[in-house]
Motif scaffolding. Structure first.
Motif, PDB file in Angstrom:
ATOM      1  N   ARG A  19       0.908  -1.057  -0.093  1.00  0.00           N
ATOM      2  CA  ARG A  19       0.013  -0.002  -0.122  1.00  0.00           C
ATOM      3  C   ARG A  19       0.906   1.395   0.083  1.00  0.00           C
ATOM      4  O   ARG A  19       0.662   2.265  -0.818  1.00  0.00           O
ATOM      5  CB  ARG A  19      -1.060   0.007   1.349  1.00  0.00           C
ATOM      6  CG  ARG A  19      -1.936  -1.155   0.824  1.00  0.00           C
ATOM      7  CD  ARG A  19      -2.978  -1.169   1.658  1.00  0.00           C
ATOM      8  NE  ARG A  19      -3.398  -0.313   2.979  1.00  0.00           N
ATOM      9  CZ  ARG A  19      -3.107  -0.731   4.495  1.00  0.00           C
ATOM     10  NH1 ARG A  19      -2.884  -1.814   4.668  1.00  0.00           N
ATOM     11  NH2 ARG A  19      -3.040   0.129   5.366  1.00  0.00           N
ATOM     12  N   ILE A  20       1.710   1.213   0.838  1.00  0.00           N
ATOM     13  CA  ILE A  20       2.932   2.436   0.695  1.00  0.00           C
ATOM     14  C   ILE A  20       3.637   2.510  -0.841  1.00  0.00           C
ATOM     15  O   ILE A  20       3.280   3.738  -1.383  1.00  0.00           O
ATOM     16  CB  ILE A  20       4.034   2.041   1.586  1.00  0.00           C
ATOM     17  CG1 ILE A  20       3.567   2.188   3.209  1.00  0.00           C
ATOM     18  CG2 ILE A  20       5.046   3.343   1.614  1.00  0.00           C
ATOM     19  CD1 ILE A  20       4.801   1.700   4.087  1.00  0.00           C
ATOM     20  N   GLU A  21       3.978   1.529  -1.251  1.00  0.00           N
ATOM     21  CA  GLU A  21       4.098   1.450  -2.659  1.00  0.00           C
ATOM     22  C   GLU A  21       3.554   1.992  -3.736  1.00  0.00           C
ATOM     23  O   GLU A  21       3.767   2.775  -4.465  1.00  0.00           O
ATOM     24  CB  GLU A  21       4.765   0.150  -3.046  1.00  0.00           C
ATOM     25  CG  GLU A  21       5.730   0.103  -4.367  1.00  0.00           C
ATOM     26  CD  GLU A  21       6.219  -1.324  -4.362  1.00  0.00           C
ATOM     27  OE1 GLU A  21       7.479  -1.340  -5.164  1.00  0.00           O
ATOM     28  OE2 GLU A  21       5.663  -2.255  -4.098  1.00  0.00           O
ATOM     29  N   SER A  22       2.217   1.734  -3.619  1.00  0.00           N
ATOM     30  CA  SER A  22       1.150   2.082  -4.420  1.00  0.00           C
ATOM     31  C   SER A  22       0.753   3.537  -4.099  1.00  0.00           C
ATOM     32  O   SER A  22       0.731   4.497  -5.005  1.00  0.00           O
ATOM     33  CB  SER A  22      -0.217   1.345  -4.346  1.00  0.00           C
ATOM     34  OG  SER A  22      -0.485   0.529  -5.020  1.00  0.00           O
ATOM     35  N   GLY A  23       0.870   4.146  -2.980  1.00  0.00           N
ATOM     36  CA  GLY A  23       0.737   5.323  -2.642  1.00  0.00           C
ATOM     37  C   GLY A  23       1.809   6.357  -3.102  1.00  0.00           C
ATOM     38  O   GLY A  23       1.579   7.392  -3.602  1.00  0.00           O
ATOM     39  N   VAL A  24       3.027   6.019  -3.038  1.00  0.00           N
ATOM     40  CA  VAL A  24       4.254   6.729  -3.627  1.00  0.00           C
ATOM     41  C   VAL A  24       4.113   6.801  -5.131  1.00  0.00           C
ATOM     42  O   VAL A  24       4.036   7.850  -5.497  1.00  0.00           O
ATOM     43  CB  VAL A  24       5.406   5.992  -3.319  1.00  0.00           C
ATOM     44  CG1 VAL A  24       6.702   6.348  -4.027  1.00  0.00           C
ATOM     45  CG2 VAL A  24       5.714   5.817  -1.824  1.00  0.00           C
ATOM     46  N   LYS A  25       3.784   5.778  -5.792  1.00  0.00           N
ATOM     47  CA  LYS A  25       3.459   5.927  -7.151  1.00  0.00           C
ATOM     48  C   LYS A  25       2.099   6.667  -7.714  1.00  0.00           C
ATOM     49  O   LYS A  25       2.236   7.417  -8.509  1.00  0.00           O
ATOM     50  CB  LYS A  25       2.983   4.685  -7.883  1.00  0.00           C
ATOM     51  CG  LYS A  25       4.256   3.543  -7.894  1.00  0.00           C
ATOM     52  CD  LYS A  25       4.029   2.227  -8.428  1.00  0.00           C
ATOM     53  CE  LYS A  25       5.137   1.407  -8.351  1.00  0.00           C
ATOM     54  NZ  LYS A  25       4.774  -0.175  -8.368  1.00  0.00           N
ATOM     55  N   GLU A  26       1.321   6.939  -6.590  1.00  0.00           N
ATOM     56  CA  GLU A  26       0.356   8.020  -6.948  1.00  0.00           C
ATOM     57  C   GLU A  26       0.362   9.163  -6.389  1.00  0.00           C
ATOM     58  O   GLU A  26      -0.688   9.766  -6.284  1.00  0.00           O
ATOM     59  CB  GLU A  26      -0.914   7.086  -6.402  1.00  0.00           C
ATOM     60  CG  GLU A  26      -1.380   5.844  -7.157  1.00  0.00           C
ATOM     61  CD  GLU A  26      -2.531   5.078  -6.482  1.00  0.00           C
ATOM     62  OE1 GLU A  26      -3.305   5.595  -5.431  1.00  0.00           O
ATOM     63  OE2 GLU A  26      -2.924   4.017  -6.813  1.00  0.00           O
ATOM     64  N   GLY A  27       1.585   9.562  -5.849  1.00  0.00           N
ATOM     65  CA  GLY A  27       1.664  10.923  -5.264  1.00  0.00           C
ATOM     66  C   GLY A  27       1.295  10.977  -3.773  1.00  0.00           C
ATOM     67  O   GLY A  27       0.554  11.768  -3.503  1.00  0.00           O
TER      68      GLY A  27
END
Length: 124
Positions: A19-27
């Protein structure tokens, strides 16, 4: 957690990292990054199966959140390192590498606190 984490704990921790990784990709916002980092840490404390440690964490969580929010504001590299930091810690916990996880936690704490201190030191 190194000693007591089971497959379910590891899966929970990996899910937070995803979820962190996804969030980083989405700003990912700083506040959201901090909340996910805290969720990861809380999951580590739960995985330790150590009730007093978990209670201590609950008592400190608010202060840690404030410190991490300050960290995000003081040094804006948080989103560049958050995934790697937490994945590395998880890998060590999963490998039950007690000695290396102690060193990694010390480095993790230093890298969180030192930038805050450095940003507060007046430069001549």
């Amino acid at each position: 957690a190194c000693e007591w984490a089971d497959a379910s704990d590891i899966a929970t921790l990996q899910s937070v990292i995803r979820r962190i990784e996804s969030g980083v990709k989405e700003g990912l916002t700083g506040s959201s990054a901090v909340d996910l980092a805290l969720e990861f840490h809380e999951s580590v404390f739960r995985a330790s199966k150590h009730r007093r440690l978990f209670v201590a964490w609950q008592n400190l969580r608010g202060q840690v959140r404030l410190m991490l929010l300050d960290r995000v504001i003081s040094v804006p590299d948080f989103s560049n390192i958050i995934v790697q930091y937490h994945q590395y810690l998880l890998d060590l916990v999963e490998a039950k590498n007690h000695e290396e996880v102690v060193v990694a936690i010390e480095e993790h704490l230093d890298s969180s606190f030192n930038p805050i201190v450095a940003s507060r030191v007046a430069k001549p």
